[in-house]
Design a protein around this motif. Structure first.
Motif, PDB file in Angstrom:
ATOM      1  N   ALA A   1       0.822  -1.220   0.000  1.00 27.83           N
ATOM      2  CA  ALA A   1       0.000   0.000   0.000  1.00 27.83           C
ATOM      3  C   ALA A   1       0.854   1.267   0.000  1.00 27.83           C
ATOM      4  N   GLN A   2       2.129   1.150   0.326  1.00 25.32           N
ATOM      5  CA  GLN A   2       3.028   2.313   0.365  1.00 25.32           C
ATOM      6  C   GLN A   2       3.578   2.594  -1.042  1.00 25.32           C
ATOM      7  N   THR A   3       2.668   2.897  -1.968  1.00 24.11           N
ATOM      8  CA  THR A   3       3.048   3.023  -3.384  1.00 24.11           C
ATOM      9  C   THR A   3       4.055   4.141  -3.641  1.00 24.11           C
ATOM     10  N   HIS A   4       3.910   5.271  -2.966  1.00 23.13           N
ATOM     11  CA  HIS A   4       4.855   6.382  -3.179  1.00 23.13           C
ATOM     12  C   HIS A   4       6.246   5.999  -2.677  1.00 23.13           C
ATOM     13  N   ALA A   5       6.311   5.351  -1.523  1.00 17.23           N
ATOM     14  CA  ALA A   5       7.601   4.927  -0.986  1.00 17.23           C
ATOM     15  C   ALA A   5       8.239   3.884  -1.899  1.00 17.23           C
ATOM     16  N   ILE A   6       7.460   2.923  -2.358  1.00 13.21           N
ATOM     17  CA  ILE A   6       8.001   1.877  -3.235  1.00 13.21           C
ATOM     18  C   ILE A   6       8.525   2.483  -4.528  1.00 13.21           C
ATOM     19  N   ALA A   7       7.808   3.449  -5.073  1.00 14.05           N
ATOM     20  CA  ALA A   7       8.276   4.125  -6.296  1.00 14.05           C
ATOM     21  C   ALA A   7       9.600   4.838  -6.031  1.00 14.05           C
ATOM     22  N   LEU A   8       9.723   5.484  -4.875  1.00 13.51           N
ATOM     23  CA  LEU A   8      10.983   6.138  -4.501  1.00 13.51           C
ATOM     24  C   LEU A   8      12.102   5.103  -4.406  1.00 13.51           C
ATOM     25  N   TYR A   9      11.845   4.000  -3.732  1.00 14.69           N
ATOM     26  CA  TYR A   9      12.871   2.973  -3.571  1.00 14.69           C
ATOM     27  C   TYR A   9      13.328   2.439  -4.924  1.00 14.69           C
ATOM     28  N   ARG A  10      12.397   2.217  -5.816  1.00 10.31           N
ATOM     29  CA  ARG A  10      12.768   1.709  -7.153  1.00 10.31           C
ATOM     30  C   ARG A  10      13.606   2.737  -7.910  1.00 10.31           C
ATOM     31  N   ARG A  11      13.211   4.010  -7.856  1.00 11.09           N
ATOM     32  CA  ARG A  11      14.006   5.059  -8.515  1.00 11.09           C
ATOM     33  C   ARG A  11      15.415   5.120  -7.923  1.00 11.09           C
ATOM     34  N   PHE A  12      15.535   4.808  -6.642  1.00 11.97           N
ATOM     35  CA  PHE A  12      16.814   4.869  -5.955  1.00 11.97           C
ATOM     36  C   PHE A  12      17.669   3.622  -6.234  1.00 11.97           C
ATOM     37  N   GLY A  13      17.111   2.639  -6.908  1.00 12.26           N
ATOM     38  CA  GLY A  13      17.881   1.458  -7.292  1.00 12.26           C
ATOM     39  C   GLY A  13      17.559   0.184  -6.546  1.00 12.26           C
ATOM     40  N   PHE A  14      16.529   0.211  -5.704  1.00  9.95           N
ATOM     41  CA  PHE A  14      16.112  -1.013  -5.012  1.00  9.95           C
ATOM     42  C   PHE A  14      15.384  -1.929  -5.986  1.00  9.95           C
ATOM     43  N   VAL A  15      15.561  -3.238  -5.795  1.00  7.16           N
ATOM     44  CA  VAL A  15      14.869  -4.238  -6.597  1.00  7.16           C
ATOM     45  C   VAL A  15      14.104  -5.166  -5.658  1.00  7.16           C
TER      46      VAL A  15
END
Length: 152
Positions: free
Chosen positions: A118-132
């Protein structure tokens, strides 16, 4: 002006309230590990080789993030929160940069985190930052259903 600073004992109340606020706003219960980490950041995070960063706007805490040492030499990014009034100021990115700089400086192989879908904004940030994304991992959190890492 916004600064990212290392946690000091004067931040204890803000550390707790920033995290309790986002958990409640998300509809999440304060779980046992939350209570432990929020009530004793010195003993649970800092004394075990971790770090806590506080985002301050004109000296007032408006965000936070922790970096908890893991058994494999990596660090778990946790307890990231930004007040509603400070959202949109790129604080999440800046907090992650502080985490990564410390982890790289200590030779960590990765950053790891657990969150909720449900934390879609946080997940999008993490992906942009290079998290997989990772497959499910053991976790003490009932709310966790997304696991991610960033190899360093």
């Amino acid at each position: 002006m916004i600064d990212i600073v290392s946690y000091r004992p004067i931040h204890a109340a803000a550390w707790r309230s920033l995290n309790e606020d986002w958990l409640r706003a998300g509809g999440y219960a304060l779980e046992a590990k939350d209570q432990l980490v929020l009530s004793d950041p010195q003993g649970v995070i800092l004394d075990r080789g971790g770090h806590i960063f506080i985002a301050e706007r004109d000296g007032a805490p408006v965000g936070c993030c922790s970096l908890m040492a893991m058994a494999d030499g990596g660090f778990e990014v946790g307890k990231m929160a930004v007040t509603e009034g400070a959202r949109g100021l790129n604080l999440g990115w800046r907090l992650l940069e502080a985490c990564e700089a410390v982890a790289r400086g200590q030779g960590a192989p990765r950053l790891y985190l657990e969150t909720n879908a449900a934390q879609t904004h946080a997940i999008a940030l993490y992906r942009r930052f290079g998290f997989v994304d990772l497959p499910p991992q053991p976790t003490p959190y009932a709310r966790c259903n997304v696991w991610m890492e960033k190899p360093l």
